[in-house]
Design a protein around this motif. Structure first.
Motif, PDB file in Angstrom:
ATOM      1  N   GLN A 177       0.834  -1.214   0.000  1.00  0.00           N
ATOM      2  CA  GLN A 177       0.000   0.000   0.000  1.00  0.00           C
ATOM      3  C   GLN A 177       0.865   1.259   0.000  1.00  0.00           C
ATOM      4  OE1 GLN A 177      -3.195  -0.084  -0.466  1.00  0.00           O
ATOM      5  NE2 GLN A 177      -3.600  -2.251  -0.097  1.00  0.00           N
ATOM      6  N   ARG A 196      -6.428 -10.924  -1.204  1.00  0.00           N
ATOM      7  CA  ARG A 196      -7.500 -10.431  -0.351  1.00  0.00           C
ATOM      8  C   ARG A 196      -8.244  -9.275  -0.993  1.00  0.00           C
ATOM      9  NH1 ARG A 196      -5.171  -9.589   5.680  1.00  0.00           N
ATOM     10  NH2 ARG A 196      -6.951  -8.173   5.621  1.00  0.00           N
ATOM     11  N   GLU A 197      -9.574  -9.373  -1.010  1.00  0.00           N
ATOM     12  CA  GLU A 197     -10.391  -8.327  -1.617  1.00  0.00           C
ATOM     13  C   GLU A 197     -10.305  -7.018  -0.840  1.00  0.00           C
ATOM     14  OE1 GLU A 197     -11.885  -8.291  -4.492  1.00  0.00           O
ATOM     15  OE2 GLU A 197     -11.289 -10.357  -4.938  1.00  0.00           O
ATOM     16  N   ASP A 198     -10.168  -7.092   0.501  1.00  0.00           N
ATOM     17  CA  ASP A 198     -10.083  -5.852   1.270  1.00  0.00           C
ATOM     18  C   ASP A 198      -8.782  -5.107   0.967  1.00  0.00           C
ATOM     19  OD1 ASP A 198      -8.634  -7.866   2.521  1.00  0.00           O
ATOM     20  OD2 ASP A 198      -9.055  -7.162   4.552  1.00  0.00           O
ATOM     21  N   ASN A 199      -7.693  -5.838   0.723  1.00  0.00           N
ATOM     22  CA  ASN A 199      -6.451  -5.174   0.323  1.00  0.00           C
ATOM     23  C   ASN A 199      -6.594  -4.510  -1.037  1.00  0.00           C
ATOM     24  OD1 ASN A 199      -5.052  -5.814   2.640  1.00  0.00           O
ATOM     25  ND2 ASN A 199      -3.948  -7.550   1.758  1.00  0.00           N
ATOM     26  N   ALA A 201      -9.381  -3.345  -2.301  1.00  0.00           N
ATOM     27  CA  ALA A 201     -10.227  -2.159  -2.110  1.00  0.00           C
ATOM     28  C   ALA A 201      -9.411  -1.006  -1.535  1.00  0.00           C
ATOM     29  CB  ALA A 201     -11.396  -2.502  -1.191  1.00  0.00           C
ATOM     30  N   LEU A 202      -8.511  -1.320  -0.592  1.00  0.00           N
ATOM     31  CA  LEU A 202      -7.653  -0.277  -0.017  1.00  0.00           C
ATOM     32  C   LEU A 202      -6.696   0.266  -1.072  1.00  0.00           C
ATOM     33  CD1 LEU A 202      -6.730   1.343   2.431  1.00  0.00           C
ATOM     34  CD2 LEU A 202      -5.252  -0.588   3.078  1.00  0.00           C
ATOM     35  N   ARG A 205      -8.320   2.939  -2.924  1.00  0.00           N
ATOM     36  CA  ARG A 205      -8.368   4.180  -2.136  1.00  0.00           C
ATOM     37  C   ARG A 205      -7.010   4.864  -2.099  1.00  0.00           C
ATOM     38  NH1 ARG A 205     -11.726   0.879   1.089  1.00  0.00           N
ATOM     39  NH2 ARG A 205     -10.153   0.570   2.727  1.00  0.00           N
ATOM     40  N   SER A 213      -7.492 -10.048  -8.568  1.00  0.00           N
ATOM     41  CA  SER A 213      -7.316 -11.110  -7.591  1.00  0.00           C
ATOM     42  C   SER A 213      -6.220 -12.056  -8.068  1.00  0.00           C
ATOM     43  CB  SER A 213      -8.613 -11.893  -7.397  1.00  0.00           C
ATOM     44  OG  SER A 213      -8.381 -13.068  -6.642  1.00  0.00           O
ATOM     45  N   ASP A 316      -3.240  -0.631  12.900  1.00  0.00           N
ATOM     46  CA  ASP A 316      -4.271  -1.578  13.323  1.00  0.00           C
ATOM     47  C   ASP A 316      -4.360  -1.531  14.851  1.00  0.00           C
ATOM     48  OD1 ASP A 316      -6.108  -3.806  12.272  1.00  0.00           O
ATOM     49  OD2 ASP A 316      -4.986  -4.875  13.798  1.00  0.00           O
ATOM     50  N   GLN A 335      -6.254 -10.818   9.621  1.00  0.00           N
ATOM     51  CA  GLN A 335      -7.375  -9.890   9.779  1.00  0.00           C
ATOM     52  C   GLN A 335      -6.931  -8.452  10.058  1.00  0.00           C
ATOM     53  OE1 GLN A 335     -10.511 -11.019   9.097  1.00  0.00           O
ATOM     54  NE2 GLN A 335      -9.287 -12.810   8.546  1.00  0.00           N
ATOM     55  N   HIS A 337      -5.802  -4.760   9.592  1.00  0.00           N
ATOM     56  CA  HIS A 337      -5.989  -3.756   8.542  1.00  0.00           C
ATOM     57  C   HIS A 337      -5.013  -2.607   8.787  1.00  0.00           C
ATOM     58  CE1 HIS A 337      -9.558  -5.777   7.044  1.00  0.00           C
ATOM     59  NE2 HIS A 337      -9.979  -5.883   8.286  1.00  0.00           N
TER      60      HIS A 337
END
Length: 353
Positions: A177, A196-199, A201-202, A205, A213, A316, A335, A337
Motif C-alpha cells: 500500500q 485479499r479483496e479488502d487489500n 479495495a484499499l 483508495r 485477484s 491496526d 485480519q 488492517h
C-alpha cells in the motif's frame, strides 16, 4: 526490565524480567515507546529465514526516547525521540561508506532480528544507527520507518531508476500500500494484485487504477489490457513490477505482466526458485533486481515523508507488552488492517495520557 522473549522455535513469547542492556562508549540506551509487528517476526518465531540465538527479543520497528549515552556519543541527546537503522556493522567497507549498511561486509547483526530489539522496555544501539524523529511525528508511525516504510521507499527507488509510467504491485499488504502511494504520488499508473479483496479495495483508495485477484484465471490478460490502455503506443505490458511475495508463482506472473526491457523488483523472500526461464530473460531483455530494507538516506527521507503526510501508513490494533502473543496472533490471523503495534507505558507518559 520486562521483555517478551522467544525461547524456542514455534513457541509463544514469554514475558520475563531481564537485565537492562549495558551500553558501550559509542552506544545509546533507548526507552522503548512502541514497536511495530512485522511478518518477519512471525518468520523468526517459526524458525524461517532468520534464526537468532535464543532466547531472543524481537521487534525491529521500535521508536523510543534516549535515556543514556556512552561517553563517545555526540550525535544524539538524552530526551530525544529516535528510531534505529537496523543493520549494525563492525567496521567500514564500500557499502557502509555509501550508507548501504544492509550490504555491509562486516555485519554484526540486525536489531530485533538477530540482535535484541524493541519487544522490551529498553533497547541499545550504536549512536551512528539512530535517527532523530521529526517534531510532531507520532512515534508509533516513526518506528515503521525502520522496516515497512524504508523497505517500500527503497523498492520504489530500485524500480524507478528508469522512469516508469505503469507498474504492478504484487502483494498489496502494508508495504504494498505504501508503494502504491509512492507510485501514484509520482504520477505512475499502478495496478495491485493480491489474494485479499479488502487489500484490493484499499489499493483503490490509495490511488491504484486497476486491481486483480491473485486467484483470477484472467489476471494476466486483464492487467496487460489495462497497461495497454495506459500506454501511448501499442505497449506489451507494464514498465515495472514490484513483487512483495517472491514465490515462483508470483515471479512467473511478473514475467508476464512486464514489458520487453521492463524491470522486476523482488522484495518478497521465499526459498522458491524464480519461475522465469533464462530464455524469457534473454529474449525479452528483462531486468530483475533485488531490494532489501533500505539505505540510511532512504530512512531519513522516509521519516521526512511521514512527517509531511506524503506517506500515511494505516495502523491496526495496539497491545501492551504483556499481550505480545496476541499481537502476533492478530497479524498471523490475516485480519489486521494496518500495522499491529506493541506499545509501552513510556508511550502513554510521553503523550501525557
Amino acid at each position: 526490565m520486562r521483555a517478551a522473549l522467544l525461547t524456542g522455535v514455534g513457541r509463544p513469547l514469554e514475558i520475563r524480567e531481564v537485565p537492562v542492556p549495558r551500553i558501550g562508549p559509542d552506544e545509546v540506551l533507548v526507552r522503548t515507546l512502541s514497536s511495530g509487528v512485522c511478518r518477519t517476526d512471525l518468520h523468526i518465531q517459526d524458525g524461517l529465514a532468520y534464526v537468532p540465538e535464543l532466547p531472543h527479543i524481537m521487534g525491529h520497528e521500535p521508536a523510543g526516547v534516549v535515556v543514556e549515552r556512552g561517553p563517545a556519543v555526540s550525535e544524539v541527546e538524552v530526551g530525544e525521540v529516535v528510531v534505529p537503522h537496523l543493520f549494525v556493522a563492525d567496521g567500514d567497507c564500500r557499502f557502509t561508506r555509501a550508507g548501504a549498511d544492509a550490504q555491509a561486509l562486516h555485519l554484526r547483526g540486525i536489531l530485533g532480528v538477530t540482535l535484541p530489539g524493541g519487544f522490551a522496555e529498553y533497547f541499545g544501539a550504536p549512536a551512528r544507527n539512530l535517527l532523530k524523529v521529526p517534531a510532531g511525528l507520532d512515534p508509533r508511525v516513526a518506528g515503521l520507518s525502520s522496516c515497512a516504510i524504508v523497505t517500500a521507499l527503497h523498492a520504489y527507488r530500485r524500480g524507478t531508476v528508469t522512469p516508469a509510467r505503469t507498474a504492478v504491485v504484487i502483494g498489496a499488504g502494508g508495504i504494498g500500500q505504501i508503494i502504491i502511494q509512492l507510485l501514484t504520488g509520482a504520477g505512475v499508473s499502478a495496478a495491485a494484485v493480491d489474494v485479499r479483496e479488502d487489500n484490493l479495495a484499499l489499493a483503490i483508495r490509495n490511488g491504484a487504477g486497476h486491481t486483480a485477484s491473485a486467484f483470477a484465471a484472467d489476471r494476466v490478460p486483464a492487467v496487460r489490457a489495462w497497461a495497454e490502455s495506459r500506454a501511448d503506443d501499442a505497449g506489451d505490458g507494464v514498465d515495472l513490477v514490484i513483487d512483495l511475495v517472491g514465490s515462483s508463482a508470483t515471479m512467473a506472473d511478473a514475467a508476464q505482466y512486464v514489458r520487453r526491457r521492463g524491470r522486476i523488483v523482488v522484495v518478497g523472500e521465499e526459498p522458491d526458485f524464480p519461475g522465469i526461464s533464462s530464455t524469457t530473460l534473454a529474449q525479452r531483455e528483462l531486468e530483475i533486481v533485488g531490494s532489501r530494507n533500505g539505505d540510511r538516506g532512504d530512512q531519513h527521507d522516509a521519516l521526512r515523508l511521514l512527517a509531511e503526510g506524503v506517506i500515511t501508513p494505516p495502523l491496526d490494533e495496539e497491545y501492551p507488552l504483556e499481550r505480545a502473543n496476541e499481537a502476533l496472533a492478530r497479524l498471523r490471523s490475516g485480519q489486521a488492517h494496518g500495522r499491529v503495534l506493541i506499545t509501552h507505558e513510556a508511550l502513554r507518559a510521553h503523550r501525557g495520557d
